[in-house]
Design an enzyme around this catalytic site. Sequence first.
Site, PDB file in Angstrom:
ATOM      1  N   ALA A  66      -9.100  48.291   3.687  1.00 41.86           N
ATOM      2  CA  ALA A  66      -9.724  49.034   2.591  1.00 41.86           C
ATOM      3  C   ALA A  66     -10.898  48.206   2.086  1.00 41.86           C
ATOM      4  O   ALA A  66     -10.899  46.968   2.220  1.00 41.86           O
ATOM      5  CB  ALA A  66      -8.707  49.258   1.485  1.00 41.86           C
ATOM      6  N   GLY A 111      -5.672  48.464   5.429  1.00 42.25           N
ATOM      7  CA  GLY A 111      -5.782  49.919   5.608  1.00 42.25           C
ATOM      8  C   GLY A 111      -6.130  50.317   7.029  1.00 42.25           C
ATOM      9  O   GLY A 111      -5.766  51.409   7.481  1.00 42.25           O
TER      10      GLY A 111
HETATM   11  N1  COA Z   1     -13.880  45.261   2.632  1.00 45.44           N
HETATM   12  C1  COA Z   1     -15.198  45.184   2.368  1.00 45.44           C
HETATM   13  N2  COA Z   1     -16.052  44.538   3.169  1.00 45.44           N
HETATM   14  C2  COA Z   1     -15.565  43.969   4.257  1.00 45.44           C
HETATM   15  C3  COA Z   1     -14.202  44.016   4.595  1.00 45.44           C
HETATM   16  C4  COA Z   1     -13.343  44.708   3.726  1.00 45.44           C
HETATM   17  N3  COA Z   1     -12.041  44.826   3.968  1.00 45.44           N
HETATM   18  N4  COA Z   1     -14.021  43.320   5.743  1.00 45.44           N
HETATM   19  C5  COA Z   1     -15.239  42.883   6.121  1.00 45.44           C
HETATM   20  N5  COA Z   1     -16.167  43.258   5.226  1.00 45.44           N
HETATM   21  C6  COA Z   1     -17.616  43.001   5.249  1.00 45.44           C
HETATM   22  C7  COA Z   1     -17.927  41.547   4.870  1.00 45.44           C
HETATM   23  O1  COA Z   1     -17.949  41.393   3.463  1.00 45.44           O
HETATM   24  C8  COA Z   1     -19.270  41.379   5.505  1.00 45.44           C
HETATM   25  O2  COA Z   1     -20.238  42.026   4.701  1.00 45.44           O
HETATM   26  P1  COA Z   1     -21.669  41.287   4.389  1.00 45.44           P
HETATM   27  O3  COA Z   1     -22.293  41.095   5.748  1.00 45.44           O
HETATM   28  O4  COA Z   1     -22.390  42.266   3.532  1.00 45.44           O
HETATM   29  O5  COA Z   1     -21.311  39.987   3.741  1.00 45.44           O
HETATM   30  C9  COA Z   1     -19.156  42.198   6.782  1.00 45.44           C
HETATM   31  O6  COA Z   1     -18.101  43.115   6.564  1.00 45.44           O
HETATM   32  C10 COA Z   1     -18.805  41.354   8.007  1.00 45.44           C
HETATM   33  O7  COA Z   1     -17.604  40.633   7.718  1.00 45.44           O
HETATM   34  P2  COA Z   1     -17.467  39.036   7.883  1.00 45.44           P
HETATM   35  O8  COA Z   1     -16.383  38.597   6.962  1.00 45.44           O
HETATM   36  O9  COA Z   1     -18.802  38.393   7.734  1.00 45.44           O
HETATM   37  O10 COA Z   1     -17.012  38.954   9.406  1.00 45.44           O
HETATM   38  P3  COA Z   1     -16.173  37.784  10.090  1.00 45.44           P
HETATM   39  O11 COA Z   1     -16.216  38.069  11.546  1.00 45.44           O
HETATM   40  O12 COA Z   1     -16.629  36.463   9.612  1.00 45.44           O
HETATM   41  O13 COA Z   1     -14.661  37.967   9.553  1.00 45.44           O
HETATM   42  C11 COA Z   1     -12.676  39.237   9.032  1.00 45.44           C
HETATM   43  C12 COA Z   1     -13.931  39.104   9.926  1.00 45.44           C
HETATM   44  C13 COA Z   1     -12.011  40.559   9.378  1.00 45.44           C
HETATM   45  C14 COA Z   1     -11.718  38.077   9.325  1.00 45.44           C
HETATM   46  C15 COA Z   1     -13.090  39.209   7.566  1.00 45.44           C
HETATM   47  O14 COA Z   1     -14.162  40.127   7.374  1.00 45.44           O
HETATM   48  C16 COA Z   1     -11.996  39.570   6.603  1.00 45.44           C
HETATM   49  O15 COA Z   1     -11.115  38.770   6.341  1.00 45.44           O
HETATM   50  N6  COA Z   1     -12.027  40.806   6.042  1.00 45.44           N
HETATM   51  C17 COA Z   1     -11.080  41.259   5.065  1.00 45.44           C
HETATM   52  C18 COA Z   1      -9.752  41.583   5.722  1.00 45.44           C
HETATM   53  C19 COA Z   1      -8.734  42.034   4.697  1.00 45.44           C
HETATM   54  O16 COA Z   1      -8.281  41.295   3.859  1.00 45.44           O
HETATM   55  N7  COA Z   1      -8.390  43.319   4.791  1.00 45.44           N
HETATM   56  C20 COA Z   1      -7.400  43.915   3.940  1.00 45.44           C
HETATM   57  C21 COA Z   1      -8.035  44.617   2.819  1.00 45.44           C
HETATM   58  S1  COA Z   1      -6.789  45.363   1.786  1.00 45.44           S
END
Ligand code: COA
Length: 260
Positions: A66, A111
């Site tokens: 999400a 999500g």
């Molecule tokens: N919500 C909003 N934005 C998200 C997102 C989420 N769940 N997951 C990734 N993004 C966004 C990042 O903020 C980033 O945006 P930006 O470029 O404007 O800063 C973009 O997507 C790319 O993500 P990034 O974190 O830079 O990629 P990464 O390869 O370094 O890491 C993950 C990938 C999946 C490990 C990391 O994005 C992450 O931990 N995301 C959240 C996962 C999570 O907790 N999900 C459960 C939500 S309830």
Amino acid sequence: MTHETLLTAREGAVATVTLNRPDKLNALNLTLVRELGEAIAALEADASVQVLILTGAGEKAFAAGADIAAMAAMSTSEAKGFADLGHAVGARMEAARFPIIAAVNGFALGGGCEIALACDFIYASEKARFGQPEVSLGVIPGFGGTQRLARRVGIGRARELCFTGAIIGAEEARSIGLVNSVVPHGELLGKVAEVARLIASRGPVAVAQCKRVLARGADVTLQVANELEAQAFASLFGTRDQREGMEAFLNKRPAAFTGQ
Ligand code: COA
């Protein structure tokens, strides 16, 4: 129908919906979840659709959860509305007449994992990663993750994943029954399309009844579930597809189903 956050495609009886916010790893905001529900409703209204493939845009994610930026500002009542919307979409996916296959091409977190779990089954690229990391954000899964994960992989594995927020690879996800099959990354959509075409070649009314009985049967006693199955089995007799399927077998020719 055009969407802000989804791409849709059709090949014969197989539809594909792609979650399309690749710059945010297809994070699920209100618009995307609402549009996903609307897209499934529109496909349901089209009798020629027999299988739906759900996947994510870009190389990295099915959906990384999400949208945390959107959730950060939510009040309790807004959060309840968001969870209710997610549950309504999951319920619509489970109640859909056609099977929905998740083609998980990268991160399926929070999500994203929950939407994949609301699909009938999951094929994953070897790059896929699964998890329910909500506890690391101070919340819990809100789109059915605790419940569907427990039903899919067993309560012990679900507890471990939800309590730790651990992120697991595709092969481990396969080993616990979350994923049906792990496929080389570049072959994922081709392999899933092959499975979708195979399902679409079967009797559509029978596949729909199979899906209905499997979904409903999971939540009732075995005795009630078996009665549901017997009723659905009987209801297929007298359909054109039943006559055609059996006649085709007896005449040693392929069946030409019409979905009636
Ligand atoms: N919500 C909003 N934005 C998200 C997102 C989420 N769940 N997951 C990734 N993004 C966004 C990042 O903020 C980033 O945006 P930006 O470029 O404007 O800063 C973009 O997507 C790319 O993500 P990034 O974190 O830079 O990629 P990464 O390869 O370094 O890491 C993950 C990938 C999946 C490990 C990391 O994005 C992450 O931990 N995301 C959240 C996962 C999570 O907790 N999900 C459960 C939500 S309830």
